[in-house]
Design a protein around this motif. Structure first.
Motif, PDB file in Angstrom:
ATOM      1  N   ILE A 289       0.692  -1.255  -0.023  1.00  0.00           N
ATOM      2  CA  ILE A 289       0.099  -0.010  -0.078  1.00  0.00           C
ATOM      3  C   ILE A 289       0.882   1.322  -0.049  1.00  0.00           C
ATOM      4  O   ILE A 289       0.542   2.316  -0.660  1.00  0.00           O
ATOM      5  CB  ILE A 289      -0.899   0.085   1.218  1.00  0.00           C
ATOM      6  CG1 ILE A 289      -2.106   1.012   0.889  1.00  0.00           C
ATOM      7  CG2 ILE A 289      -0.381   0.561   2.465  1.00  0.00           C
ATOM      8  CD1 ILE A 289      -3.307   0.735   1.854  1.00  0.00           C
ATOM      9  N   LEU A 290       2.169   0.969   0.394  1.00  0.00           N
ATOM     10  CA  LEU A 290       3.111   2.178   0.533  1.00  0.00           C
ATOM     11  C   LEU A 290       3.454   2.630  -1.014  1.00  0.00           C
ATOM     12  O   LEU A 290       3.594   3.627  -1.302  1.00  0.00           O
ATOM     13  CB  LEU A 290       4.193   2.002   1.393  1.00  0.00           C
ATOM     14  CG  LEU A 290       5.522   2.851   1.237  1.00  0.00           C
ATOM     15  CD1 LEU A 290       4.871   4.461   1.475  1.00  0.00           C
ATOM     16  CD2 LEU A 290       6.653   2.486   2.421  1.00  0.00           C
ATOM     17  N   VAL A 291       3.927   1.657  -1.835  1.00  0.00           N
ATOM     18  CA  VAL A 291       4.792   1.588  -3.087  1.00  0.00           C
ATOM     19  C   VAL A 291       3.820   1.365  -4.162  1.00  0.00           C
ATOM     20  O   VAL A 291       3.893   2.350  -5.164  1.00  0.00           O
ATOM     21  CB  VAL A 291       5.670   0.444  -2.906  1.00  0.00           C
ATOM     22  CG1 VAL A 291       6.489   0.676  -4.314  1.00  0.00           C
ATOM     23  CG2 VAL A 291       6.702   0.558  -2.000  1.00  0.00           C
ATOM     24  N   LEU A 292       2.838   0.478  -4.385  1.00  0.00           N
ATOM     25  CA  LEU A 292       2.269   0.059  -5.577  1.00  0.00           C
ATOM     26  C   LEU A 292       1.198   1.194  -6.168  1.00  0.00           C
ATOM     27  O   LEU A 292       1.140   1.431  -7.176  1.00  0.00           O
ATOM     28  CB  LEU A 292       1.502  -1.266  -5.282  1.00  0.00           C
ATOM     29  CG  LEU A 292       2.010  -2.551  -5.140  1.00  0.00           C
ATOM     30  CD1 LEU A 292       1.260  -3.591  -5.050  1.00  0.00           C
ATOM     31  CD2 LEU A 292       2.889  -2.610  -6.586  1.00  0.00           C
ATOM     32  N   PRO A 293       0.207   1.821  -5.354  1.00  0.00           N
ATOM     33  CA  PRO A 293      -0.479   2.893  -6.029  1.00  0.00           C
ATOM     34  C   PRO A 293       0.109   3.971  -6.722  1.00  0.00           C
ATOM     35  O   PRO A 293      -0.081   4.433  -7.637  1.00  0.00           O
ATOM     36  CB  PRO A 293      -1.191   3.342  -4.506  1.00  0.00           C
ATOM     37  CG  PRO A 293      -1.235   2.312  -3.542  1.00  0.00           C
ATOM     38  CD  PRO A 293       0.076   1.706  -3.764  1.00  0.00           C
ATOM     39  N   GLY A 294       1.312   4.545  -5.871  1.00  0.00           N
ATOM     40  CA  GLY A 294       2.138   5.455  -6.710  1.00  0.00           C
ATOM     41  C   GLY A 294       2.921   4.893  -7.575  1.00  0.00           C
ATOM     42  O   GLY A 294       3.048   5.791  -8.767  1.00  0.00           O
ATOM     43  N   LEU A 295       3.426   3.723  -7.625  1.00  0.00           N
ATOM     44  CA  LEU A 295       4.173   3.019  -8.722  1.00  0.00           C
ATOM     45  C   LEU A 295       2.858   2.923  -9.968  1.00  0.00           C
ATOM     46  O   LEU A 295       3.523   3.295 -11.284  1.00  0.00           O
ATOM     47  CB  LEU A 295       4.608   1.895  -8.469  1.00  0.00           C
ATOM     48  CG  LEU A 295       5.640   1.035  -9.394  1.00  0.00           C
ATOM     49  CD1 LEU A 295       6.825   1.834  -9.979  1.00  0.00           C
ATOM     50  CD2 LEU A 295       6.010  -0.098  -8.902  1.00  0.00           C
ATOM     51  N   MET A 296       2.038   2.582  -9.862  1.00  0.00           N
ATOM     52  CA  MET A 296       0.877   2.209 -10.571  1.00  0.00           C
ATOM     53  C   MET A 296       0.521   3.629 -11.549  1.00  0.00           C
ATOM     54  O   MET A 296       0.310   3.791 -12.787  1.00  0.00           O
ATOM     55  CB  MET A 296      -0.360   1.718 -10.324  1.00  0.00           C
ATOM     56  CG  MET A 296      -0.102   0.225  -9.974  1.00  0.00           C
ATOM     57  SD  MET A 296      -1.466  -0.695  -9.626  1.00  0.00           S
ATOM     58  CE  MET A 296      -1.907  -0.153  -7.858  1.00  0.00           C
ATOM     59  N   LEU A 297       0.326   4.716 -10.638  1.00  0.00           N
ATOM     60  CA  LEU A 297       0.182   6.037 -11.227  1.00  0.00           C
ATOM     61  C   LEU A 297       1.185   6.785 -12.009  1.00  0.00           C
ATOM     62  O   LEU A 297       0.826   7.251 -12.981  1.00  0.00           O
ATOM     63  CB  LEU A 297      -0.490   7.063 -10.095  1.00  0.00           C
ATOM     64  CG  LEU A 297      -1.266   8.152 -10.352  1.00  0.00           C
ATOM     65  CD1 LEU A 297      -2.590   7.539 -10.748  1.00  0.00           C
ATOM     66  CD2 LEU A 297      -1.600   8.763  -8.918  1.00  0.00           C
ATOM     67  N   LEU A 298       2.352   6.271 -11.442  1.00  0.00           N
ATOM     68  CA  LEU A 298       3.420   6.686 -12.271  1.00  0.00           C
ATOM     69  C   LEU A 298       3.808   6.163 -13.649  1.00  0.00           C
ATOM     70  O   LEU A 298       3.936   6.607 -14.599  1.00  0.00           O
ATOM     71  CB  LEU A 298       5.052   6.545 -11.596  1.00  0.00           C
ATOM     72  CG  LEU A 298       5.344   7.519 -10.420  1.00  0.00           C
ATOM     73  CD1 LEU A 298       6.385   7.109  -9.841  1.00  0.00           C
ATOM     74  CD2 LEU A 298       5.540   8.885 -11.309  1.00  0.00           C
ATOM     75  N   THR A 299       3.388   4.800 -13.699  1.00  0.00           N
ATOM     76  CA  THR A 299       3.408   3.954 -14.772  1.00  0.00           C
ATOM     77  C   THR A 299       2.307   4.555 -15.736  1.00  0.00           C
ATOM     78  O   THR A 299       2.501   4.485 -17.077  1.00  0.00           O
ATOM     79  CB  THR A 299       3.097   2.490 -14.617  1.00  0.00           C
ATOM     80  OG1 THR A 299       4.021   1.890 -13.645  1.00  0.00           O
ATOM     81  CG2 THR A 299       3.237   1.657 -15.706  1.00  0.00           C
ATOM     82  N   ALA A 300       1.199   4.661 -15.220  1.00  0.00           N
ATOM     83  CA  ALA A 300       0.097   5.262 -16.375  1.00  0.00           C
ATOM     84  C   ALA A 300       0.527   6.645 -16.846  1.00  0.00           C
ATOM     85  O   ALA A 300       0.002   6.986 -17.873  1.00  0.00           O
ATOM     86  CB  ALA A 300      -1.233   5.366 -15.602  1.00  0.00           C
ATOM     87  N   TYR A 314      -3.192   8.018   0.744  1.00  0.00           N
ATOM     88  CA  TYR A 314      -3.406   6.818   1.797  1.00  0.00           C
ATOM     89  C   TYR A 314      -2.085   5.892   1.689  1.00  0.00           C
ATOM     90  O   TYR A 314      -2.027   4.968   2.536  1.00  0.00           O
ATOM     91  CB  TYR A 314      -4.520   6.039   1.089  1.00  0.00           C
ATOM     92  CG  TYR A 314      -4.489   5.601  -0.187  1.00  0.00           C
ATOM     93  CD1 TYR A 314      -4.055   4.479  -0.664  1.00  0.00           C
ATOM     94  CD2 TYR A 314      -5.273   6.370  -1.218  1.00  0.00           C
ATOM     95  CE1 TYR A 314      -4.023   4.327  -2.097  1.00  0.00           C
ATOM     96  CE2 TYR A 314      -5.309   6.140  -2.393  1.00  0.00           C
ATOM     97  CZ  TYR A 314      -4.990   5.013  -2.993  1.00  0.00           C
ATOM     98  OH  TYR A 314      -4.774   4.547  -4.288  1.00  0.00           O
ATOM     99  N   SER A 315      -1.253   6.160   1.096  1.00  0.00           N
ATOM    100  CA  SER A 315       0.053   5.475   0.966  1.00  0.00           C
ATOM    101  C   SER A 315       0.881   5.712   2.289  1.00  0.00           C
ATOM    102  O   SER A 315       1.677   4.946   2.799  1.00  0.00           O
ATOM    103  CB  SER A 315       0.863   5.794  -0.389  1.00  0.00           C
ATOM    104  OG  SER A 315       0.518   5.574  -1.471  1.00  0.00           O
ATOM    105  N   ASN A 316       0.451   6.786   2.906  1.00  0.00           N
ATOM    106  CA  ASN A 316       0.925   7.209   4.221  1.00  0.00           C
ATOM    107  C   ASN A 316       0.814   6.022   5.227  1.00  0.00           C
ATOM    108  O   ASN A 316       1.229   5.880   6.324  1.00  0.00           O
ATOM    109  CB  ASN A 316       0.756   8.394   4.798  1.00  0.00           C
ATOM    110  CG  ASN A 316       1.297   9.510   4.103  1.00  0.00           C
ATOM    111  OD1 ASN A 316       2.494   9.990   4.307  1.00  0.00           O
ATOM    112  ND2 ASN A 316       0.812  10.171   2.958  1.00  0.00           N
ATOM    113  N   ILE A 317      -0.340   5.331   4.970  1.00  0.00           N
ATOM    114  CA  ILE A 317      -0.696   4.326   6.050  1.00  0.00           C
ATOM    115  C   ILE A 317       0.431   3.185   6.360  1.00  0.00           C
ATOM    116  O   ILE A 317       0.849   2.841   7.284  1.00  0.00           O
ATOM    117  CB  ILE A 317      -2.072   3.310   5.578  1.00  0.00           C
ATOM    118  CG1 ILE A 317      -2.970   4.569   5.372  1.00  0.00           C
ATOM    119  CG2 ILE A 317      -2.290   2.238   6.474  1.00  0.00           C
ATOM    120  CD1 ILE A 317      -4.352   3.832   4.824  1.00  0.00           C
ATOM    121  N   GLY A 318       0.933   2.848   4.895  1.00  0.00           N
ATOM    122  CA  GLY A 318       2.211   1.988   4.863  1.00  0.00           C
ATOM    123  C   GLY A 318       3.266   2.423   5.553  1.00  0.00           C
ATOM    124  O   GLY A 318       3.666   1.600   6.585  1.00  0.00           O
TER     125      GLY A 318
END
Length: 509
Positions: A289-300, A314-318
């Motif tokens: 939850i820390l890495v994947l959402p931002g990584l997917m958004l960067l890939t898009a 919400y990545s700050n939860i991680g």
């Protein structure tokens, strides 16, 4: 057979069965909930007014939420559909508690406080009470969390919903009750309806379950819940795809550095043997939850720029979970606990300057209150006002009194009656003709924006360039306010332009 004469006496001395005692509430859980909640509320209330200023996106919330629900819906058909549910929620809150900055921002403070409690409970369940308490206390101290806890936008609410959906996920894995998965799915769907990019957390949850090697029935239950979330979100996603111009301002990753830093820190923390309680490991939950959402958004963003830090708040939860468990780990290793506490104190000291800065108007990319005040200060009754570009009309609309005595030269229909954010403008030729009717014009330009190549914007700039002279420019946070005067019209006495006009007349020019 002899009868025991003591039997009745014995019967009378036997006490009735005691009712089963209810389990006492766990004091650890109470502390883990209350302490992060209290700290987040305290930090959220500290400087919440930001010197009575409002930035552009908050101004949009403020103006749209004051429209009728039917107007909000009709506006969402044209623009900003992704935030329609949030505007409807804020409309009801303004009706209940009245307009003002506190009503605008307090929901975000409360939502982030609820998120902090959820982070604490996650840490408690996955790594123990001390790790949970530390994670819950770290969460509100993170600069990004402090920032968006005081903004009248949907991101804090989304963060709270994803936090509790994540807690529901962790609780559902061992119990497998259908109603628990229904709670998880409905909470995730509500988060996605508040902002579409919350769906990226759904992918992170799926990766967590796969990495944790949960039984197949659990994966099937999650798949059904995830399918329900996607199906519920799909109509909004399809309709809002036609409004992709809303994110055309994103030229590249916005504030990417923060995510990179916390991702690296999180990976370092995950290398430690963090506490394991239950079928889901803390690092297996926190890292995705820390890495994947931002990584997917960067890939898009390789196809279309989409990355903005607040979209994956919400990545700050991680990172909060990992830091809390890491500090707990070093506390348990008594030899290293002193070093860990010294490091923690140093980090807290380093957080003081950004915490102070976040509560100033300059911490935001613009200041709609200052822009409106500058327009009011520079304008005179009867002057014209011109927005370059027209979409930035919203920046000076936070307080209608700021432009009450000025004539909007390009406006054909105002924002509310046209169900738009910034109103509908006249055709290019009519804009040019109206500009020429005025001798003094106040022009508003957003500092970071570029003027799109459109006939209307070309008509504005070319007419000003050919027929007017720049008299004075005022710089405020996020905009430039320039006063233009006609070369042959009235010029204020004592100005350099007035003196040059006098000298020209004296020389027969």
């Amino acid at each position: 057979m002899p009868v025991d004469e003591r039997a009745p006496a014995l019967a009378r001395t036997v006490s009735p069965p005691l009712p089963a005692r209810r389990p006492r509430p766990n004091p650890d859980k109470a502390v883990v909930v209350i302490a992060p909640l209290s700290l987040t509320i305290a930090l959220g209330l500290w400087g919440i007014r930001r010197q009575n200023t409002m930035w552009g996106d908050e101004s949009v919330t403020y103006q749209l939420a004051h429209r009728d629900l039917s107007q909000i819906w009709h506006t969402a058909q044209h623009i900003d559909l992704v935030h329609a549910l949030y505007y409807a929620v804020m409309h009801e809150l303004f009706d209940l508690f009245g307009p003002g900055l506190l009503t605008l921002r307090l929901p975000s403070v409360l939502a982030m406080s609820v998120a902090a409690s959820g982070v604490g409970l996650l840490g408690l369940r996955l790594a123990g009470p001390r790790a949970g308490l530390l994670a819950g206390l770290v969460f509100p101290l993170l600069p990004q969390v402090q920032k968006y806890a005081q903004e009248g936008r949907s991101y804090a609410m989304v963060c709270a919903l994803i936090t509790w959906a994540t807690y529901a996920l962790v609780v559902s894995v061992p119990h497998r009750a259908r109603w628990r998965w229904a709670v998880y799915g409905s909470t995730m769907l509500l988060a996605c309806l508040l902002h579409e990019f919350a769906v990226l957390a759904l992918v992170a949850h799926g990766v967590t379950l796969v990495v944790s090697r949960v039984p197949r029935p659990v994966l099937r239950a999650w798949s059904v819940a995830a399918a329900g979330v996607v199906a519920g979100l799909l109509p909004l996603a399809i309709c809002s795809a036609g409004q992709s111009g809303q994110v055309s301002w994103i030229g590249g990753p916005v504030r990417l550095r923060y995510l990179l830093v916390v991702a690296v820190v999180g990976m370092v923390c995950a290398r430690a043997p963090l506490g394991v309680r239950g079928p889901v490991r803390l690092s297996a939950l926190a890292l995705p939850i820390l890495v994947l959402p931002g990584l997917m958004l960067l890939t898009a963003s390789l196809v279309k720029p989409l990355f903005v830090d607040r979209y994956v708040l919400y990545s700050n939860i991680g990172i909060a979970l990992l830091l809390g468990a890491w500090m707990d780990h070093f506390h348990r290793r008594r030899r290293s606990s002193r070093i860990a506490w010294i490091a923690a104190i140093a980090v807290l000291a380093a957080l003081v300057p950004p915490s102070l800065s976040l509560r100033t108007p300059q911490s935001r990319s613009n200041d709609a209150t200052a822009i409106g005040a500058a327009v009011r200060e520079e304008g005179r009754p009867g002057d014209g006002v011109l927005y370059l570009t027209g979409q930035h009309r919203i920046l000076a609309a936070a307080n209608p009194e700021d432009t009450r005595f000025l004539t909007d030269l390009a406006l054909a229909q105002d924002a509310a009656s046209s169900n738009t954010l910034a109103g509908v403008e006249l055709p290019a030729q009519e804009i040019a003709a109206r500009i020429l009717e005025f001798d003094r014009i106040v022009a508003v330009r957003a500092t970071a924006a570029h003027s799109p190549a459109s006939p209307r914007e070309e008509a504005k700039t070319s007419t000003l360039r050919r027929n007017f002279r720049e008299y004075r420019t005022t710089h405020v946070n996020g905009a430039r306010i320039t006063v233009y005067v006609r070369e042959h019209g009235h010029v204020p006495r004592g100005t350099p332009l007035a003196k040059s006009a006098v000298s020209m007349r004296g020389s027969g020019g």
